[in-house]
Design a protein around this motif. Structure first.
Motif, PDB file in Angstrom:
ATOM      1  N   GLY A 228       0.823  -1.209   0.000  1.00  0.00           N
ATOM      2  CA  GLY A 228       0.000   0.000   0.000  1.00  0.00           C
ATOM      3  C   GLY A 228       0.855   1.256   0.000  1.00  0.00           C
ATOM      4  N   THR A 232       0.980   3.160  -3.753  1.00  0.00           N
ATOM      5  CA  THR A 232       0.167   4.378  -3.857  1.00  0.00           C
ATOM      6  C   THR A 232       0.999   5.634  -4.016  1.00  0.00           C
ATOM      7  N   VAL A 342      -7.192  -6.099  -3.221  1.00  0.00           N
ATOM      8  CA  VAL A 342      -6.477  -5.871  -1.963  1.00  0.00           C
ATOM      9  C   VAL A 342      -7.465  -5.678  -0.817  1.00  0.00           C
ATOM     10  N   LYS A 343      -8.497  -4.892  -1.038  1.00  0.00           N
ATOM     11  CA  LYS A 343      -9.482  -4.640   0.018  1.00  0.00           C
ATOM     12  C   LYS A 343     -10.272  -5.901   0.336  1.00  0.00           C
ATOM     13  N   PHE A 362      -4.638   0.396   7.061  1.00  0.00           N
ATOM     14  CA  PHE A 362      -4.417   0.328   5.625  1.00  0.00           C
ATOM     15  C   PHE A 362      -4.562   1.712   5.000  1.00  0.00           C
ATOM     16  N   ASN A 363      -5.544   2.476   5.473  1.00  0.00           N
ATOM     17  CA  ASN A 363      -5.708   3.834   4.965  1.00  0.00           C
ATOM     18  C   ASN A 363      -4.498   4.687   5.298  1.00  0.00           C
ATOM     19  N   THR A 365      -1.305   3.528   5.620  1.00  0.00           N
ATOM     20  CA  THR A 365      -0.236   3.161   4.682  1.00  0.00           C
ATOM     21  C   THR A 365      -0.572   3.640   3.268  1.00  0.00           C
ATOM     22  N   ASP A 366      -1.842   3.516   2.896  1.00  0.00           N
ATOM     23  CA  ASP A 366      -2.299   3.943   1.580  1.00  0.00           C
ATOM     24  C   ASP A 366      -2.088   5.446   1.399  1.00  0.00           C
ATOM     25  N   CYS A 401       5.337  -2.840  -5.486  1.00  0.00           N
ATOM     26  CA  CYS A 401       3.977  -3.280  -5.166  1.00  0.00           C
ATOM     27  C   CYS A 401       3.713  -4.665  -5.748  1.00  0.00           C
TER      28      CYS A 401
END
Length: 441
Positions: A228, A232, A342-343, A362-363, A365-366, A401
């Protein structure tokens, strides 16, 4: 049947809210040039806004993720909408770079907060075999919202200036809030998990702040967190600066640049849909192929994206335009295939009690990746002299990635089975405890 209709209704309204909320995120992109001129700033200042917008919102979402696993998610969602949309509306009255920076950061907090709430809701509304396409739909909300924000700004800024678009993308959600309060219902946690969907026992749980550290012990989580961040960085830089790239280095006016961007965005929508629906079918046949196919499409997307930046459109006629647009469409589709998978993978390896926090992490890291991507993109354009060269460098981060997704092929199926086994055991334990309580009475 009634339950299914109600779930579809919740998904529809959630999709609508997220489309409008995510329009806030990209509405700035087409008007970067106008904002730079008014406040006498550089690409680095713009990149700083984009970076802090994402990173601060993601850090705050860690708190929202904890609250999501503990409290009523409907009211948390309403709060996140208000936190995001009111500052976006007030961005239009900014009289200095400092004020503009302040309102954009507050808007980022609202967008970051909505992320863990939304995916926690989906995890409790649908089973692990249904989540692929639903996650794809929510992913489309983000993509379509970004497109909407860009179109609104791209086609209205020449007429009304850069301020009005911020009002146009924020006002609709403020109007929708009362409707959401009346329509949304809080789903029962764990209702569609292995074992719990067949019986009436309750999914009981406790959560602690210390549980955050346990999440990375699931190997799929760790690998997806790392990808992530790497994956991103280009997602942060490329869409954010793409319209400006077309204007500055491909000799397009704002309307032409916005129209070409729309074609690229349609490729992203296509990839998102294919990723969610094909990913769900692949999951039912072979779980390990979900991350494997995602890795392959991600790596292919790198080389196609670099080809887009190197394509000499400025010297081309109509054939060149068709080639350029088609190449961009395919590249964007490849780049977007991985997102919903991924989600879906994260939903399917984590307990219901952990999903708010797992998606807040996750948000983080994203968004760190996206924020750093904007900072890197803006800074590299100053160092390398062109936006095209800067964005090409960011695209190579997708190779890391793809490598991390390939590694997760060895762990994803095992982690899914571990979770399903644990949920069945919890369900059976709940039945036994309920029967023992009945006997005692």
């Amino acid at each position: 049947m009634g339950d299914y209709k109600n779930r579809k209704k919740i998904v529809f309204y959630l999709f609508l809210l997220l489309v409008i909320l995510n329009a806030d995120q990209m509405v700035m992109s087409p008007v970067i040039g106008l904002i730079r001129e008014e406040f006498a700033i550089t690409d680095s200042h713009i990149g700083l806004i984009g970076g802090v917008f994402s990173i601060v919102g993601a850090l705050i979402s860690l708190v929202w993720g904890y609250l999501t696993d503990k409290y009523n998610r409907k009211w948390l969602l309403v709060s996140s909408i208000l936190v995001g949309e009111i500052p976006c509306l007030l961005t239009a009255i900014s009289n200095s770079y400092g004020q503009f920076f302040f309102w954009r950061v507050l808007t980022g907090i609202g967008i970051g907060a909505s992320f863990p709430i939304s995916y926690s809701l989906i995890g409790d509304l649908f089973s692990h075999k249904e989540r692929g396409k639903i996650v794809s739909i929510l992913g489309l909300a983000s993509t379509i919202g970004g497109i909407l924000g860009m179109l609104v700004a791209g086609y209205t800024a020449n007429i009304f200036g850069w301020r009005i678009p911020f009002i146009l993308v924020s006002a609709p959600n403020l109007i929708l809030v009362p409707l959401i309060i009346n329509v949304f219902e809080e789903p029962k946690r764990g209702a569609h998990e292995e074992g719990f969907s067949e019986i009436s026992t309750e999914y009981s749980y406790t959560i602690k702040l210390s549980d955050y550290a346990q999440l990375i012990k699931i190997r799929t989580n760790l690998l997806l967190f790392l990808q992530g961040i790497a994956g991103t960085i280009p997602w942060g830089a490329i869409p954010f600066f793409m319209i400006e790239l077309f204007r500055r280095e491909k000799s397009m006016d704002l309307n032409q640049a916005t129209t070409v961007f729309l074609l690229f965005a349609l490729g992203s929508v296509t990839g998102n849909i294919l990723g969610g629906f094909l990913g769900e079918k692949i999951y039912r046949k072979s779980k390990k192929f979900v991350p494997f196919i995602s890795a392959v499409t991600t790596i292919l997307g790198v080389f196609l994206t670099v080809a887009v930046f190197r394509y000499p459109y400025v010297e081309s006629g109509i054939i060149g335009l068709i080639t350029f647009g088609s190449l961009g469409f395919i590249a964007a589709a490849m780049d977007s295939y991985t997102g919903p998978n991924v989600k879906m993978m994260l939903l399917n390896v984590n307990e219901p009690k952990d999903r708010g926090r797992i998606f807040s992490v996750f948000n983080l890291t994203d968004s760190v990746g996206a924020g750093v991507g904007r900072l890197v993109g803006g800074s590299l354009s100053m160092v390398l002299g062109t936006l095209g060269a800067a964005l090409e460098v960011t695209a190579y981060f997708w190779l890391a990635c793809g490598f991390l997704l390939m590694l997760s092929t060895w762990y994803f199926e095992v982690d899914v089975e571990n979770l399903n086994r644990k949920m069945r055991e919890l369900a059976e334990r709940g039945v036994v405890e309920k029967e023992e309580n009945i006997v005692e009475k």
